[in-house]
Design an enzyme around this catalytic site. Structure first.
Site, PDB file in Angstrom:
ATOM      1  N   LYS A 114       0.800  -0.916  -0.305  1.00  0.00           N
ATOM      2  CA  LYS A 114      -0.133  -0.136   0.085  1.00  0.00           C
ATOM      3  C   LYS A 114       0.673   1.450  -0.074  1.00  0.00           C
ATOM      4  O   LYS A 114       0.351   2.403  -0.407  1.00  0.00           O
ATOM      5  CB  LYS A 114      -1.085  -0.028   1.180  1.00  0.00           C
ATOM      6  CG  LYS A 114      -1.828  -1.238   0.935  1.00  0.00           C
ATOM      7  CD  LYS A 114      -3.471  -0.983   1.475  1.00  0.00           C
ATOM      8  CE  LYS A 114      -4.577  -1.746   1.060  1.00  0.00           C
ATOM      9  NZ  LYS A 114      -5.698  -1.927   1.758  1.00  0.00           N
ATOM     10  N   LYS A 142     -10.716  -5.090  -5.503  1.00  0.00           N
ATOM     11  CA  LYS A 142     -11.540  -3.733  -6.084  1.00  0.00           C
ATOM     12  C   LYS A 142     -10.760  -2.670  -6.647  1.00  0.00           C
ATOM     13  O   LYS A 142     -10.992  -1.831  -7.299  1.00  0.00           O
ATOM     14  CB  LYS A 142     -12.835  -3.174  -5.164  1.00  0.00           C
ATOM     15  CG  LYS A 142     -12.242  -2.605  -4.081  1.00  0.00           C
ATOM     16  CD  LYS A 142     -12.846  -3.194  -2.653  1.00  0.00           C
ATOM     17  CE  LYS A 142     -11.833  -2.992  -1.721  1.00  0.00           C
ATOM     18  NZ  LYS A 142     -12.256  -3.617  -0.514  1.00  0.00           N
ATOM     19  N   LYS A 183      -4.759 -11.448  -6.734  1.00  0.00           N
ATOM     20  CA  LYS A 183      -5.986 -11.650  -6.008  1.00  0.00           C
ATOM     21  C   LYS A 183      -6.892 -10.754  -6.608  1.00  0.00           C
ATOM     22  O   LYS A 183      -6.688  -9.678  -6.970  1.00  0.00           O
ATOM     23  CB  LYS A 183      -5.760 -11.561  -4.343  1.00  0.00           C
ATOM     24  CG  LYS A 183      -5.671 -10.242  -4.092  1.00  0.00           C
ATOM     25  CD  LYS A 183      -6.017  -9.961  -2.532  1.00  0.00           C
ATOM     26  CE  LYS A 183      -6.174  -8.501  -2.275  1.00  0.00           C
ATOM     27  NZ  LYS A 183      -6.695  -8.236  -0.849  1.00  0.00           N
TER      28      LYS A 183
HETATM   29  P1  ATP Z   1      -7.940  -4.267  -1.648  1.00  0.00           P
HETATM   30  O1  ATP Z   1      -7.773  -5.452  -2.489  1.00  0.00           O
HETATM   31  O2  ATP Z   1      -8.481  -3.060  -2.204  1.00  0.00           O
HETATM   32  O3  ATP Z   1      -6.807  -4.069  -0.765  1.00  0.00           O
HETATM   33  P2  ATP Z   1      -9.515  -6.154  -0.077  1.00  0.00           P
HETATM   34  O4  ATP Z   1     -10.658  -6.414  -1.106  1.00  0.00           O
HETATM   35  O5  ATP Z   1      -8.521  -6.953   0.273  1.00  0.00           O
HETATM   36  O6  ATP Z   1      -9.097  -4.716  -0.377  1.00  0.00           O
HETATM   37  P3  ATP Z   1     -10.522  -5.957   2.568  1.00  0.00           P
HETATM   38  O7  ATP Z   1     -11.321  -4.915   3.498  1.00  0.00           O
HETATM   39  O8  ATP Z   1      -8.888  -5.584   2.913  1.00  0.00           O
HETATM   40  O9  ATP Z   1     -10.713  -5.570   1.015  1.00  0.00           O
HETATM   41  O10 ATP Z   1     -10.713  -7.224   2.924  1.00  0.00           O
HETATM   42  C1  ATP Z   1     -11.941  -7.741   3.533  1.00  0.00           C
HETATM   43  C2  ATP Z   1     -11.715  -9.221   3.699  1.00  0.00           C
HETATM   44  O11 ATP Z   1     -12.097  -9.947   2.418  1.00  0.00           O
HETATM   45  C3  ATP Z   1     -10.412  -9.808   4.391  1.00  0.00           C
HETATM   46  O12 ATP Z   1     -10.961 -10.751   5.310  1.00  0.00           O
HETATM   47  C4  ATP Z   1      -9.719 -10.702   3.374  1.00  0.00           C
HETATM   48  O13 ATP Z   1      -9.043 -11.280   3.658  1.00  0.00           O
HETATM   49  C5  ATP Z   1     -10.783 -10.904   2.322  1.00  0.00           C
HETATM   50  N1  ATP Z   1     -10.667 -10.842   0.984  1.00  0.00           N
HETATM   51  C6  ATP Z   1     -10.216  -9.784   0.193  1.00  0.00           C
HETATM   52  N2  ATP Z   1      -9.991 -10.007  -1.041  1.00  0.00           N
HETATM   53  C7  ATP Z   1     -10.137 -11.584  -1.056  1.00  0.00           C
HETATM   54  C8  ATP Z   1      -9.879 -12.552  -2.405  1.00  0.00           C
HETATM   55  N3  ATP Z   1      -9.624 -12.027  -3.339  1.00  0.00           N
HETATM   56  N4  ATP Z   1     -10.195 -13.687  -1.846  1.00  0.00           N
HETATM   57  C9  ATP Z   1     -10.632 -14.175  -0.658  1.00  0.00           C
HETATM   58  N5  ATP Z   1     -10.639 -13.297   0.205  1.00  0.00           N
HETATM   59  C10 ATP Z   1     -10.685 -11.957   0.206  1.00  0.00           C
END
Ligand code: ATP
Ligand code: LTN
Length: 341
Positions: free
Chosen positions: A121, A206, A203
């Protein structure tokens, strides 16, 4: 769920939270939210919208306010049941920021510097590498430790933060005697890492500027279908789990997570069929999984009074429960008992 019930039944405690960062993706849903919903029956769950975490990147106030409420409504729509699981907004419960400060003083600069999310980040937001972004894991540790959580369901990307929470808790307990429960992670067996539909080695996120890379829980059915049809696979045209088949593996993982089918069952179902059929079937399954959520969401987001009632109830519970841990921790450090006003 009342505190009395919590005491009597003594089920293990689960805490988890999600940031209100606008779009909630299929990755968030499968990796985290879907599990929260099923865990509610067997555990005493406490959930939060982690809005304090979200200001580690710059937020536009009106949009931020809207996103917090939308995240709250969407989580209710996914199936968080506030009769069973207290569900609150993190900034409404001041103990989180307070314990985070205390924990900051028991967390080393070196260990926070090793967090891969911080490294990622701070590269992405090179113009705003603020102290909050750096100390983010101490706030997350405070969230968890305040509720003496046994288990923390998160996607695989949060494992390192959880490890840090355990280390800090152990360090504090080592100095002052038993204060915090040492939490375990609960990483789901299927779907812990849903990958991008456009680059299945990354991964699903968004923040990916290619909107075809991710599916949002609130996407319209036609958009979901289009995104899956365009999903990157390989040239082999065989639906089989295996090496060098990241795209197919990911689609199989998604299909498995929403239908409960095993990889063997999925391979049989698509024997002799092409990727076109496969992608459309996965898309259909996702559309049907998300349809009722979208419908419930529309109802919740239109009822601001109901949302306020729910998050107020959640915050009252959370404040009472977390204050006990905060008071205990502060007393051990040597602070003078807070006066009651
Ligand atoms: P960004 O990708 O923008 O950094 P994010 O989508 O990871 O954000 P978070 O709020 O950090 O969003 O994650 C919320 C929850 O969703 C966390 O428990 C995270 O581990 C899970 N998560 C996020 N992306 C994934 C993914 N691609 N697959 C499975 N779990 C996910
Ligand atoms: N950092 C997490 C969200 C989060 C969280 C928590 C998860 C904040 N506090 C406590 C589990 C427990 C994220 O970005 N996914």
């Amino acid at each position: 769920m009342s505190e009395e019930v919590l005491k009597q039944e003594k089920k293990p405690i689960i805490f988890s939270a999600i940031q209100p960062s606008g779009t909630i993706t299929l990755g968030n849903y499968i990796g985290a939210l879907k599990n929260w919903v099923t865990l509610q029956d067997d555990y005493d769950c406490i959930f939060a919208v982690a809005d304090l975490h979200a200001i580690t990147v710059r937020q536009e106030p009106a949009t931020f306010r809207r996103h917090i409420l939308e995240a709250y409504a969407l989580l209710l729509a996914c199936g968080i049941d506030t009769e069973k699981s207290p569900f609150f907004i993190q900034s409404h419960v001041h103990t989180h920021a307070e314990l985070a400060w205390v924990l900051n003083c028991y967390t080393q600069f070196g260990e926070l510097s090793r967090m891969t999310q911080f490294k990622d980040k701070s590269q992405k937001h090179a113009d705003n590498v603020n102290v909050g972004l750096f100390a983010y894991p101490s706030l997350m540790a405070a969230d968890i430790l305040l509720y003496q959580a046994d288990l923390v369901p998160v996607g695989a990307d949060q494992k390192q933060h959880l490890e840090l929470a355990r280390n800090v808790a152990e360090r504090f307990n080592g100095i002052y005697g038993n204060t915090f429960k040492i939490p375990d992670g609960y990483i789901p067996p299927v779907g812990a890492r849903i990958m991008s539909l456009q680059d299945p080695t990354k991964k699903m996120s968004k923040s990916d500027e290619n909107v075809n890379a991710w599916v949002a829980v609130l996407d319209k059915p036609e958009d979901i279908m289009r995104k899956f049809k365009r999903a990157v696979t390989d040239s082999e045209a065989v639906v089989k789990y295996g090496e060098n088949k990241a795209g197919v593996n990911n689609l199989m993982g998604i299909y498995s997570a929403v239908t409960g089918k095993t990889n063997d069952e999925i391979e049989k179902e698509f024997e002799g069929k092409g990727y076109g059929d496969f992608k459309a079937t996965v898309a259909e399954a996702v559309i049907e999984e998300l349809r009722p959520i979208r419908e419930r969401y529309e109802k919740f987001i239109a009822d601001k009074a109901y949302l306020e009632e729910q998050y107020t109830k959640g915050a009252e519970f959370a404040l009472r429960m977390s204050s006990r841990t905060l008071d205990k921790a502060m007393k051990k450090v040597g602070f003078i008992k807070k006066p009651r006003f």
